[in-house]
Design an enzyme around this catalytic site. Structure first.
Site, PDB file in Angstrom:
ATOM      1  N   LYS A  21       0.833   5.224   9.489  1.00 20.31           N
ATOM      2  CA  LYS A  21       0.696   4.498   8.217  1.00 20.31           C
ATOM      3  C   LYS A  21       0.230   5.431   7.104  1.00 20.31           C
ATOM      4  O   LYS A  21       0.793   5.444   6.015  1.00 20.31           O
ATOM      5  CB  LYS A  21      -0.291   3.341   8.421  1.00 20.31           C
ATOM      6  CG  LYS A  21      -0.522   2.480   7.186  1.00 20.31           C
ATOM      7  CD  LYS A  21      -0.964   1.079   7.557  1.00 20.31           C
ATOM      8  CE  LYS A  21      -2.383   0.999   8.073  1.00 20.31           C
ATOM      9  NZ  LYS A  21      -3.405   1.160   7.022  1.00 20.31           N
ATOM     10  N   SER A  22      -0.806   6.214   7.381  1.00 19.96           N
ATOM     11  CA  SER A  22      -1.347   7.101   6.340  1.00 19.96           C
ATOM     12  C   SER A  22      -0.285   8.082   5.855  1.00 19.96           C
ATOM     13  O   SER A  22      -0.139   8.325   4.649  1.00 19.96           O
ATOM     14  CB  SER A  22      -2.511   7.914   6.902  1.00 19.96           C
ATOM     15  OG  SER A  22      -3.601   7.095   7.163  1.00 19.96           O
ATOM     16  N   ARG A  26       1.789   8.518   2.082  1.00 22.36           N
ATOM     17  CA  ARG A  26       1.760   9.804   1.364  1.00 22.36           C
ATOM     18  C   ARG A  26       3.169  10.344   1.154  1.00 22.36           C
ATOM     19  O   ARG A  26       3.457  10.991   0.136  1.00 22.36           O
ATOM     20  CB  ARG A  26       0.881  10.803   2.120  1.00 22.36           C
ATOM     21  CG  ARG A  26      -0.624  10.469   1.967  1.00 22.36           C
ATOM     22  CD  ARG A  26      -1.421  11.045   3.106  1.00 22.36           C
ATOM     23  NE  ARG A  26      -2.863  10.937   2.939  1.00 22.36           N
ATOM     24  CZ  ARG A  26      -3.608   9.867   3.233  1.00 22.36           C
ATOM     25  NH1 ARG A  26      -3.037   8.759   3.684  1.00 22.36           N
ATOM     26  NH2 ARG A  26      -4.922   9.884   3.067  1.00 22.36           N
ATOM     27  N   GLY A  94      -5.596  -0.779   1.168  1.00 21.79           N
ATOM     28  CA  GLY A  94      -6.608   0.033   0.483  1.00 21.79           C
ATOM     29  C   GLY A  94      -6.095   1.434   0.217  1.00 21.79           C
ATOM     30  O   GLY A  94      -6.373   2.025  -0.833  1.00 21.79           O
ATOM     31  N   SER A 167     -14.642   9.649   3.281  1.00 23.37           N
ATOM     32  CA  SER A 167     -13.485   8.777   3.035  1.00 23.37           C
ATOM     33  C   SER A 167     -12.277   9.603   2.619  1.00 23.37           C
ATOM     34  O   SER A 167     -12.274  10.235   1.564  1.00 23.37           O
ATOM     35  CB  SER A 167     -13.800   7.760   1.932  1.00 23.37           C
ATOM     36  OG  SER A 167     -12.591   7.178   1.468  1.00 23.37           O
ATOM     37  N   GLN A 169      -9.514   8.338   1.763  1.00 22.28           N
ATOM     38  CA  GLN A 169      -8.870   7.680   0.617  1.00 22.28           C
ATOM     39  C   GLN A 169      -9.467   8.188  -0.683  1.00 22.28           C
ATOM     40  O   GLN A 169      -8.744   8.471  -1.642  1.00 22.28           O
ATOM     41  CB  GLN A 169      -9.021   6.164   0.717  1.00 22.28           C
ATOM     42  CG  GLN A 169      -8.201   5.578   1.869  1.00 22.28           C
ATOM     43  CD  GLN A 169      -8.339   4.079   2.007  1.00 22.28           C
ATOM     44  OE1 GLN A 169      -9.119   3.450   1.272  1.00 22.28           O
ATOM     45  NE2 GLN A 169      -7.620   3.498   2.931  1.00 22.28           N
ATOM     46  N   ASP A 315     -10.594   4.126  12.291  1.00 24.72           N
ATOM     47  CA  ASP A 315      -9.848   2.870  12.434  1.00 24.72           C
ATOM     48  C   ASP A 315      -9.801   2.363  13.871  1.00 24.72           C
ATOM     49  O   ASP A 315      -9.231   1.301  14.135  1.00 24.72           O
ATOM     50  CB  ASP A 315      -8.419   3.051  11.914  1.00 24.72           C
ATOM     51  CG  ASP A 315      -8.387   3.156  10.398  1.00 24.72           C
ATOM     52  OD1 ASP A 315      -9.344   2.681   9.747  1.00 24.72           O
ATOM     53  OD2 ASP A 315      -7.413   3.707   9.861  1.00 24.72           O
ATOM     54  N   LYS A 342     -13.968  -2.392   5.467  1.00 19.17           N
ATOM     55  CA  LYS A 342     -12.535  -2.272   5.782  1.00 19.17           C
ATOM     56  C   LYS A 342     -11.838  -3.600   5.457  1.00 19.17           C
ATOM     57  O   LYS A 342     -12.368  -4.403   4.714  1.00 19.17           O
ATOM     58  CB  LYS A 342     -12.353  -1.873   7.249  1.00 19.17           C
ATOM     59  CG  LYS A 342     -12.924  -0.502   7.575  1.00 19.17           C
ATOM     60  CD  LYS A 342     -12.131   0.597   6.900  1.00 19.17           C
ATOM     61  CE  LYS A 342     -12.734   1.956   7.147  1.00 19.17           C
ATOM     62  NZ  LYS A 342     -12.133   2.991   6.327  1.00 19.17           N
ATOM     63  N   ARG A 346     -15.655  -4.978  10.053  1.00 21.15           N
ATOM     64  CA  ARG A 346     -15.143  -4.847  11.427  1.00 21.15           C
ATOM     65  C   ARG A 346     -16.243  -4.886  12.482  1.00 21.15           C
ATOM     66  O   ARG A 346     -15.969  -5.235  13.631  1.00 21.15           O
ATOM     67  CB  ARG A 346     -14.292  -3.587  11.556  1.00 21.15           C
ATOM     68  CG  ARG A 346     -12.972  -3.771  10.856  1.00 21.15           C
ATOM     69  CD  ARG A 346     -12.027  -2.605  11.026  1.00 21.15           C
ATOM     70  NE  ARG A 346     -10.718  -2.998  10.522  1.00 21.15           N
ATOM     71  CZ  ARG A 346      -9.759  -2.147  10.185  1.00 21.15           C
ATOM     72  NH1 ARG A 346      -9.963  -0.845  10.303  1.00 21.15           N
ATOM     73  NH2 ARG A 346      -8.593  -2.593   9.746  1.00 21.15           N
TER      74      ARG A 346
HETATM   75  C1  S3P Z   1      -6.995   6.148   5.320  1.00 27.45           C
HETATM   76  C2  S3P Z   1      -8.330   6.448   5.323  1.00 27.45           C
HETATM   77  C3  S3P Z   1      -9.352   5.607   5.970  1.00 27.45           C
HETATM   78  C4  S3P Z   1      -8.725   4.640   6.977  1.00 27.45           C
HETATM   79  C5  S3P Z   1      -7.522   3.955   6.401  1.00 27.45           C
HETATM   80  C6  S3P Z   1      -6.460   4.974   6.030  1.00 27.45           C
HETATM   81  C7  S3P Z   1      -6.060   7.030   4.611  1.00 27.45           C
HETATM   82  O1  S3P Z   1     -10.013   4.844   4.979  1.00 27.45           O
HETATM   83  O2  S3P Z   1      -9.681   3.688   7.376  1.00 27.45           O
HETATM   84  O3  S3P Z   1      -6.965   3.035   7.319  1.00 27.45           O
HETATM   85  O4  S3P Z   1      -4.830   6.865   4.786  1.00 27.45           O
HETATM   86  O5  S3P Z   1      -6.520   7.916   3.877  1.00 27.45           O
HETATM   87  P1  S3P Z   1     -11.361   5.363   4.233  1.00 27.45           P
HETATM   88  O6  S3P Z   1     -10.990   6.493   3.376  1.00 27.45           O
HETATM   89  O7  S3P Z   1     -11.836   4.175   3.440  1.00 27.45           O
HETATM   90  O8  S3P Z   1     -12.298   5.727   5.345  1.00 27.45           O
END
Ligand code: S3P
Length: 435
Positions: A21-22, A26, A94, A167, A169, A315, A342, A346
């Site tokens: 997913k990440s 991107r 998110g 983080s 993100q 995660d 999250k 969780r």
């Molecule tokens: C992610 C970073 C994580 C993760 C999320 C995906 C990303 O979040 O929990 O599912 O793709 O950069 P955080 O940056 O809030 O930890």
């Protein structure tokens, strides 16, 4: 929708899980702002990534599908995005909202980002703060939650930012804004987080330096389209891994899973609990390491989980709570404050779900103590969180009686085909309309 799951043993099998997913998010974002064509293979057609795809199409990027998991992105370059005709709805994601906020802060046009009920309650102050320091102007609700109004036409300046929390993100948000800033933008993280943004930026030609927890990117790079490979998502594979570990006599191989060392905390923690997981056939797929995971049924033992591994398994704690519930003895989780912000809280969601199935779970302010034992049947709630729904589904495969899990529609955000895959392994999962 609900899952109804009857206890059933997982058998021997070989399978694959959907794309990461990440990395899929991107690939769309960075492929869109590169010059020329990027071909993406192994894309995750889950709702979260499809929301990102729709957003970039709405900003004028031609993206065509090649089958279910291939995309061709005709990148428009750093300055080629156009204002979308309306608000950008990022659903449950998110990652989409936080990364795009960084990217959009550097555009010549205004943007508005919205999300579903869960995303609308998640903290955005953590990205507004560094972006404001760079010269961006972003408005949120008064408690720092979405919708976000992002003002365009501003000149961003580079910053040297110490992340207050681990983080990826937030780190990626600042780095993406840094692409539009004058000079070099740096981020220092308090613990290692996933580095997919850095790896993909390098593939596209950006100058990114990483050393000792500090990442720096030069502003205004010449990004060039490339072939972008997406490995199987270790976060999705983790559910299958646990189902195989808990089954009485199973051997399951999951092919071509991403094993980037910033993500493999779940494997380390499970191995310390006694799991028999072999990381076989390691190789590189584009910018990312992948391997086949060979998993055999194992008797797990409770441990004190090293808080230093939390950011590397962020995660996977829902599924690790299930491992602890099925393990012998006590497992202590600490340092899980980030889990409370999250898609749901969780820690609370898993404590409630496992307790409803008769497991002894004691919640602590930053974690939980889980005493392993028998998992019973019953009715539990996903709290509209995909990973809670799937973690409880794995618990249900070894429960003493049937389990009904309420609110599982969100599983499609990250793991389309979860029910079919689990059924193929021998689980008895059915989807039922909620009553
Ligand atoms: C992610 C970073 C994580 C993760 C999320 C995906 C990303 O979040 O929990 O599912 O793709 O950069 P955080 O940056 O809030 O930890």
């Amino acid at each position: 929708m609900d899952f109804r799951i009857e206890p059933a043993a997982i058998g021997d099998a070989t399978c694959r899980v959907p794309g990461d997913k990440s990395i899929s998010h991107r690939a769309i974002m960075l492929g869109s702002i590169a010059e020329g064509t990027s071909r993406v293979r192994g894309f995750l057609p889950g709702e979260d990534c499809l929301a990102t795809l729709a957003a970039f199409r709405a900003m004028g990027v031609p993206i065509t599908a090649d089958g279910e998991t291939g995309l061709t992105i005709e990148g428009v370059g750093l300055d080629g995005l156009r204002a979308a005709p309306g608000r950008l709805d990022l659903g449950n994601s998110g990652t989409a909202m936080r990364l795009m906020a960084g990217l959009l802060a550097g555009q010549p046009f205004d943007s508005e980002l919205v999300g579903d009920a869960s995303l609308s309650g998640r903290p955005m102050g953590r990205i507004i703060e560094p972006l404001t320091r760079m010269g961006a102007v972003i408005e949120s609700d008064c408690d720092g939650t979405p919708p976000l109004q992002i003002r365009g036409g501003l000149r961003l300046g580079a910053i040297d930012y110490a992340l207050p929390m681990a983080s990826a993100q937030v780190k990626s948000c600042v780095l993406l804004a840094g692409l539009y800033a004058d000079g070099e933008t740096s981020v220092t993280e308090p613990a290692v987080t996933r580095d997919h943004t850095e790896r993909m930026l390098r593939i596209l030609g950006a100058s990114v330096r990483s050393r000792g927890g500090r990442v720096s990117v030069q502003g205004r790079p010449a990004l060039k389209g490339a072939d972008l490979e997406v490995p199987g998502d270790l976060s999705s594979a983790a559910f299958v891994v646990l189902a195989a570990l808990l089954a009485p006599d199973a051997q399951v191989t999951i092919r071509s899973v991403g094993v980037n060392p910033t993500r493999t905390g779940v494997l380390d923690i499970l191995q310390r609990m006694g799991a028999d997981i072999e990381i076989a056939n390691p190789r590189e797929l584009g910018a990312e390491p992948v391997a086949d995971l060979r998993v055999r049924s194992s008797a797990l033992t409770g441990i004190r989980v090293d808080p230093g591994l939390v950011s590397l398994a962020i995660d996977e704690f829902p599924v690790l709570f299930v491992a602890a519930a099925a393990a012998g003895g006590e497992t202590v989780f600490e340092g899980l404050a980030e889990l409370r912000v999250k898609e749901s809280d969780r820690v609370a969601s898993m404590a409630a779900g496992l307790s409803a199935l008769g497991v002894d779970v004691e919640e602590t302010p930053d974690g939980a103590i889980v005493r392993g034992g028998t998992i019973g049947g019953g009715l539990v709630d996903s709290r509209d969180d995909h990973r809670i729904a799937m973690a409880l589904a794995i618990a249900a495969t070894v429960a003493s009686d049937a389990v009904r899990i309420r609110g599982v529609d969100n599983v499609a955000t990250s793991f389309p085909g979860f029910v079919e895959l689990m059924s193929g392994l021998g689980a008895k999962v059915s989807l039922e309309t909620d009553t």
